[in-house]
Design a protein around this motif. Structure first.
Motif, short mmCIF file in Angstrom:
data_model
loop_
_atom_site.label_atom_id
_atom_site.label_comp_id
_atom_site.label_asym_id
_atom_site.label_seq_id
_atom_site.Cartn_x
_atom_site.Cartn_y
_atom_site.Cartn_z
N GLN A 1 2.98 25.35 35.81
CA GLN A 1 2.40 25.70 35.42
C GLN A 1 1.17 25.83 35.23
O GLN A 1 0.46 27.15 35.22
N LEU A 2 -0.09 24.81 35.63
CA LEU A 2 -1.12 25.20 36.54
C LEU A 2 -1.35 26.25 37.76
O LEU A 2 -1.67 26.91 37.65
N LEU A 3 -0.06 26.43 38.01
CA LEU A 3 0.24 27.30 39.77
C LEU A 3 0.15 28.60 38.68
O LEU A 3 -0.98 29.98 39.14
N SER A 4 0.74 28.80 37.95
CA SER A 4 0.64 30.65 36.83
C SER A 4 -0.27 30.93 36.21
O SER A 4 -0.43 31.79 37.01
N GLN A 5 -0.51 29.43 35.54
CA GLN A 5 -2.04 30.37 34.81
C GLN A 5 -3.31 30.49 35.68
O GLN A 5 -3.86 31.60 35.51
N ARG A 6 -2.84 30.26 36.82
CA ARG A 6 -4.20 30.23 38.08
C ARG A 6 -3.99 31.61 39.30
O ARG A 6 -4.70 32.02 38.95
N VAL A 7 -2.31 31.97 39.66
CA VAL A 7 -2.47 32.69 39.50
C VAL A 7 -2.68 34.25 39.11
O VAL A 7 -3.05 35.14 39.17
N TRP A 8 -1.94 33.68 38.26
CA TRP A 8 -1.70 35.70 37.33
C TRP A 8 -2.87 35.99 36.53
O TRP A 8 -3.03 36.70 35.61
N ALA A 9 -3.76 34.76 36.91
CA ALA A 9 -4.83 35.12 35.72
C ALA A 9 -6.02 35.63 37.01
O ALA A 9 -6.61 36.95 36.10
N GLN A 10 -5.29 36.32 38.22
CA GLN A 10 -6.17 36.75 39.30
C GLN A 10 -5.39 38.30 39.16
O GLN A 10 -5.47 38.59 40.02
N THR A 11 -4.17 38.48 38.64
CA THR A 11 -3.28 39.52 39.04
C THR A 11 -2.94 39.97 38.12
O THR A 11 -3.41 39.84 36.49
N ALA A 12 -2.58 41.92 38.53
CA ALA A 12 -2.35 43.17 37.16
C ALA A 12 -0.63 42.40 36.41
O ALA A 12 -0.22 42.47 37.57
N SER A 13 -0.33 41.25 35.70
CA SER A 13 0.59 40.82 35.60
C SER A 13 1.32 41.28 34.59
O SER A 13 1.19 42.43 33.42
N ALA A 14 2.70 41.52 34.54
CA ALA A 14 3.65 41.70 32.72
C ALA A 14 4.80 40.14 32.58
O ALA A 14 4.71 39.83 33.63
N GLY A 15 4.42 40.59 31.80
CA GLY A 15 5.07 39.45 30.86
C GLY A 15 6.72 39.59 31.09
O GLY A 15 7.83 40.24 30.89
N MET A 16 7.00 38.17 32.49
CA MET A 16 8.67 38.29 32.69
C MET A 16 10.11 37.81 31.27
O MET A 16 9.49 36.96 30.80
N THR A 17 10.89 38.95 31.27
CA THR A 17 11.91 38.68 30.41
C THR A 17 12.86 37.35 30.73
O THR A 17 13.56 37.31 31.92
N LEU A 18 13.84 36.63 29.83
CA LEU A 18 14.21 35.76 30.01
C LEU A 18 15.88 37.14 31.09
O LEU A 18 16.58 36.49 32.01
#
Length: 331
Positions: free
Chosen positions: A19-36
């Protein structure tokens, strides 16, 4: 009891670190919400060779080896080698960052287990599926949770220390970083002057290279071959000798020669390095004739000549090689 507590510790440690890694990495990138559904589709992707397949397209996704790093390798007291491979996941259409793919490999059995780690903005169902994988898959494989926890913790520590992936100003990987390739039948000039399809070239083969500084062609070794699968549009430029265009003889000009590649593959122009898709009519590229570079002018450009499903790229010691006798640059 001790084993259960240890498993529970690794489970929570891995979940929190993720959870911490995802917040740190994707706060820096142009991301899209992954679906199931996207998570399930990525999990279903089969990678033929984990050590060699560092980048490819499949099922509408781009998988790109995280930070271009080799696998994390662990050898425990049981003598079994365990590896963790990390890939960044992007949408193929617009290269939006979706998350990470961590692949665990048991060196004794050869079995692999994929874990799709959603980005911070992913939908709840995707996160629930990842947590279920940690609990119901991770706990059944001895050594899996400890290796995965270590890898994710190590990456998190690197980010907190200021490390990051290669990114553009907004943090997102640029789309221009992808698709620097040729179709399977692109003719690569060999050291003896003959040609071989790029799909038949192997690492350590000797091809004809080009030294941009000295403007001399010379044999060079192939150091790496990239093969990507997906849907790729090729751009084409038609070239004619500058000398013939200037002379405009009554005999007529030689037929123009075609160079095809993905739009972002770099070529050598009179003004320097340029992506093929940015080349315009009237610009000058260089072709090999009797061991010397000869100026050829672009007489026609077509943004999409054809679509192919597999493309290839070479890396060479010289940094440049010849495709159809035209000088092209390593990506």
């Amino acid at each position: 009891m001790k084993h259960n507590l240890l498993s529970l510790f690794f489970f929570f440690a891995c979940a929190i670190t993720t959870q911490l890694l995802s917040q740190r990495v994707w706060a820096q990138t142009a991301s899209a919400g992954m679906t199931l559904d996207q998570l399930k589709a990525v999990k279903a992707i089969k990678i033929a060779n984990l050590d060699k397949d560092t980048y490819f397209k499949s099922g509408g996704f781009i998988l790109d080896r995280y930070e271009e790093r080799p696998a994390y390798v662990f050898t425990y007291s049981d003598g079994i080698t365990r590896k963790i491979y990390l890939y960044k996941i992007f949408t193929a259409a617009d290269t939006k960052d979706l998350g990470l793919l961590a692949i665990y490999q048991n060196g004794k059995t050869g079995e692999v287990k994929p874990f799709v780690i959603p980005g911070a903005s992913a939908e709840r169902g995707a996160w629930d599926a990842y947590i279920d994988d940690l609990k119901y898959v991770g706990e059944k494989e001895p050594g899996l949770m400890s290796t995965l926890t270590f890898v994710l913790s190590r990456e998190m520590a690197g980010l907190l220390a200021g490390g990051s992936a290669k990114t553009d100003d907004g943090g997102a990987k640029k789309k221009e970083e992808y698709n620097f390739c040729f179709a399977a039948d692109a003719p690569v000039t060999l050291a003896d002057g003959s040609a071989k399809k790029i799909s038949d070239i192997a690492v350590n083969d000797v091809v004809m290279g080009y030294n941009v500084a000295t403007k001399i062609t010379a044999p060079t070794h192939v150091t790496r071959i990239d093969t990507h699968q997906g849907t790729f549009n090729l751009t084409g430029v038609w070239l004619a000798p500058v000398s013939e265009i200037v002379a405009q003889t009554e005999v007529g000009m030689s037929p123009a020669v075609l160079l095809e590649a993905t739009a972002n593959h770099p070529v050598l122009t009179a003004t320097g390095r340029k992506a093929l898709g940015d080349v315009t009519a009237g610009e000058v590229l260089y072709r090999n004739e009797a061991g010397k570079p000869v100026a050829y002018r672009v007489v026609r450009v077509e943004k999409q000549t054809k679509t192919v499903s597999t493309v290839y790229n070479l890396a060479t010691e010289a940094g440049a090689y010849l495709v159809g006798e035209t000088v092209v640059l390593d990506k």
